[in-house]
Design an enzyme around this catalytic site. Sequence first.
Site, mmCIF file in Angstrom:
data_model
loop_
_atom_site.group_PDB
_atom_site.id
_atom_site.type_symbol
_atom_site.label_atom_id
_atom_site.label_comp_id
_atom_site.label_asym_id
_atom_site.label_seq_id
_atom_site.Cartn_x
_atom_site.Cartn_y
_atom_site.Cartn_z
ATOM 1 N N HIS A 48 0.778 -1.142 0.177
ATOM 2 C CA HIS A 48 0.046 -0.089 -0.031
ATOM 3 C C HIS A 48 0.816 1.300 0.104
ATOM 4 C CE1 HIS A 48 -4.049 1.853 1.538
ATOM 5 N NE2 HIS A 48 -2.983 3.155 1.465
ATOM 6 N N GLU A 49 1.997 1.222 0.970
ATOM 7 C CA GLU A 49 2.639 2.426 1.018
ATOM 8 C C GLU A 49 3.516 2.542 0.218
ATOM 9 O OE1 GLU A 49 1.515 4.512 3.073
ATOM 10 O OE2 GLU A 49 0.052 2.819 3.984
ATOM 11 N N HIS A 57 2.235 4.135 -3.252
ATOM 12 C CA HIS A 57 2.063 5.572 -2.985
ATOM 13 C C HIS A 57 3.527 6.098 -3.783
ATOM 14 C CE1 HIS A 57 -1.661 6.306 -1.420
ATOM 15 N NE2 HIS A 57 -1.564 5.622 -0.180
#
Length: 218
Positions: free
Chosen positions: A131-132, A135
Site C-alpha cells: 500500500h505504502e 504511493h
Amino acid sequence: MKKIEIVFNLYVHVVSMDSGALSHRLIDNPSPFWVHCPCIFWKCRHPSQGLLALMQSDSLQSRVSKKTGELLQIGCERFNLSIEYPEIRFDLNGKTAGMVLFPATGGCIIRYNLPLLAKYGEEFINATVPHEVSHLIARAVYGSRIKPHGIEWKRIMTIFHASPERCHKFDTEQAGGRKLRYFEYRCDCRDHRLSAIRHNRVIQGTVYLCRHCGSRLR
C-alpha cells in the site's frame, strides 16, 4: 547510540542497537525491568519475555524493510525508475497502519504502525507495505497531483499482486482515541487525513492548505 538495558538476576545486560555488542555490569538490587526500543516500552518481570518480544519486533521490522526494498525494485524495473530507498520509521500509533511523507527537502519517508505490525505480523506486511510503496511509485510515475488512491495507485497495487483497498481491516479497538471517521486528502508533497468534521467543512467550501508546501488539500 540507542541502548537496551535488561535486568537479569544481578546483572544488567547492555545491548548496543548499532553493533549488537553485549556488555554486562553488576547491580545490587534486581527489579522488574524496562526494555526500550524506538517506539515500544515493555515492563516485564521475566527477562526472557521482554527479550523475546524485542527479538520478535526486530525480526518483523527487518521483514518490513526487506519487503519494502523488494517492491521498490519491482516498481523501478517495471517503470524504468531510479528511486532512492526511503527512510523507514516505525513510529505510528493509533488507527493508521502506514503513511508516506514527501518532505520538501530530503528523501521520502515511510512510517509504519509498530503495534499493529506486532499484532498482525505477516498479514500487516502483505497488506500495508505494498500500500505504502505503491504511493511512492505512483507519485514517481504519474506526478504529485494524482488522487491518493486513484487508478494510478490501484494499478501499482495490482502489479504488486496486492488488494487495492484504501483502508485496512485491522482491529484498532485497543489503539485508543476518539472513534472519528477520517478521509484521505493530498497536497503537492504528502498524504493527509482529515477528520469527518473538516471533511464536511471542505464540502461546504472551506479550503485547507498544507503547512509544508502551501498547496491546497484535495
